[in-house]
Design an enzyme around this catalytic site. Sequence first.
Site, PDB file in Angstrom:
ATOM      1  N   GLU A  28      27.418  63.975  24.815  1.00 39.10           N
ATOM      2  CA  GLU A  28      28.394  64.470  25.447  1.00 39.10           C
ATOM      3  C   GLU A  28      29.726  64.167  24.984  1.00 39.10           C
ATOM      4  O   GLU A  28      30.619  64.658  24.799  1.00 39.10           O
ATOM      5  CB  GLU A  28      28.506  64.062  27.071  1.00 39.10           C
ATOM      6  N   HIS A  30      25.718  58.995  23.189  1.00 38.15           N
ATOM      7  CA  HIS A  30      26.171  59.902  24.094  1.00 38.15           C
ATOM      8  C   HIS A  30      26.210  61.282  23.595  1.00 38.15           C
ATOM      9  O   HIS A  30      27.326  61.642  22.865  1.00 38.15           O
ATOM     10  CB  HIS A  30      27.572  59.273  24.368  1.00 38.15           C
ATOM     11  N   CYS A  51      22.050  56.760  27.809  1.00 41.30           N
ATOM     12  CA  CYS A  51      22.431  55.257  27.415  1.00 41.30           C
ATOM     13  C   CYS A  51      21.791  54.571  28.683  1.00 41.30           C
ATOM     14  O   CYS A  51      20.564  54.241  28.817  1.00 41.30           O
ATOM     15  CB  CYS A  51      24.325  55.317  27.342  1.00 41.30           C
TER      16      CYS A  51
END
Length: 513
Positions: A169, A167, A79
């Site tokens: 994660e 993202h 990001c």
Amino acid sequence: MQQKIIILDFGSQTTQLIGRRLRELDTFCEILPYNKFPENDPSVIGVILSGSPYSVYDPTAFKPDLSVIRGRYPLLGICYGAQYMAQTYGGKVEPAGLREYGRANLSRFDHDNPLFKGISDNSQVWMSHGDTITALPSDFKCIASTAKVEYAAYQIDGEKTWGVQFHPEAFHSTEGLQLLKNFAVDICGSRQDWSPASFVETTVAELKQQLGDDRVVLGLSGGVDSSVAAVLLNRAIGDRLTCIFVNHGLLRKNEFENVMKDYECLGLNVVGVDASPLFMGRLAGVTDPEQKRKIIGKGFIEVFDREAEKITDAKWLAQGTIYPDRIESLNITGKVIKSHHNVGGLPEKMKLKLCEPLKWLFKDEVRRVGRQLGMPEHLITRHPFPGPGLGVRILGDITPEKVAILQEADDIFISGLRNWKGEDGKSLYDSVWQAGVILLPVQSVGVMGDERTYEQAVALRAVVSTDAMSADWAHLPYDFLAQVSNDIINHVKGINRVCYDISSKPPATIEWE
Ligand code: XMP
């Protein structure tokens, strides 16, 4: 040498999650402020740049020098991290018009790129950004797009440097873990040797070396972190560890006795100190929450200190500090906040060296280590409980009578949660992060038999959470709540009304004080 991946933190709320994901891949990592890259550390095998609440063109945005990293280590920007690299090396980043937030799909990506090994067509990813890359530098090649985001991912030609605007994660990036694995294992070369068993083995060896023949004192709270730290130290130095467990009189019903028994079964050398009268005396008539906290905190240190002084040749104070307690996280004002909760009350005059064997672990890892050490499940899965205990769950002043009432009500609620199985077969206790009862400074009218009653009200609090930073109220079954309410009102003298707290955090907090 323990290999590690460095995660440079630009202030995103998901930075810790990147760390947890890497640990799930049995890969050790450290989260450091964006400008604290450890140059010349031979154990570093790769670097990740996190997201950020800033825009890259914001004058106060974090802009570290990447020349010590780029080209020297495999590098993944996530990001903001991706946008920052794109902008720094000659690309363009602009506001996205509408903020790109939510699920998206990788409609096109380079299947041969090592970052995407094993990723399926149309893989779902999670977007959360207000800016977007609108032009890439000439030596950056686009390797993925979504319907709305052309440059969803890139790689720098001939370099092990990648950027992704989504993202990986986040849980909603369904194959995000695979992507992180591709980076950590295939690209950085992680041996994936970070496991509870290897942690126990290396930590016990290190503790033996660090502590030699020294004596160590440790404050036990009954919670999982201090208990795991104690068992680990006990493995390393046996009886040269003395544990001190202070009862401030604000623990749960029978908790002091039960936990002492557990500790003894674990072979720990524990001194249990019942200091309830001291605390009750000092708290009498005090209503202000912060004042109560201060009195309890100060009293705790005094009692602990007095006991620790009896171990005349102690050289070390051990604590169950865990990684999230220590991470220097950035807030959006750019200030580095260091919150090191567990050492807040460390008495200066004790002149003891600090030993924190769990300081690199996340909570779920502490639990895995506890299991590895053969600790009983009920100690490992225990809910978090505040240091000031029931003191912050009795709103207003504290008396021994109120403590006794609250202990009874709390015991009914907690045993109920343990005994009630949810649809998934798990007990409600194991499905919630934390639960307890709050004694309200409110009396209300009721009727029992033919008698009018005018007694106190309690609130039940149960939340789901992953880190206590945010929490939602637990949607407990109505039948269960009905039973607990009945049991409390019928069995606890002095309570005639039970409420259920349906506030989430934020804007409420988990505790009421
Ligand atoms: P809040 O109420 O801030 O709580 O949402 C977040 C977590 O911290 C615990 N808590 C405390 N723990 N001393 C502690 O050791 C305290 O004074 C304290 N206040 C809250 C709370 O139980 C929850 O797990």
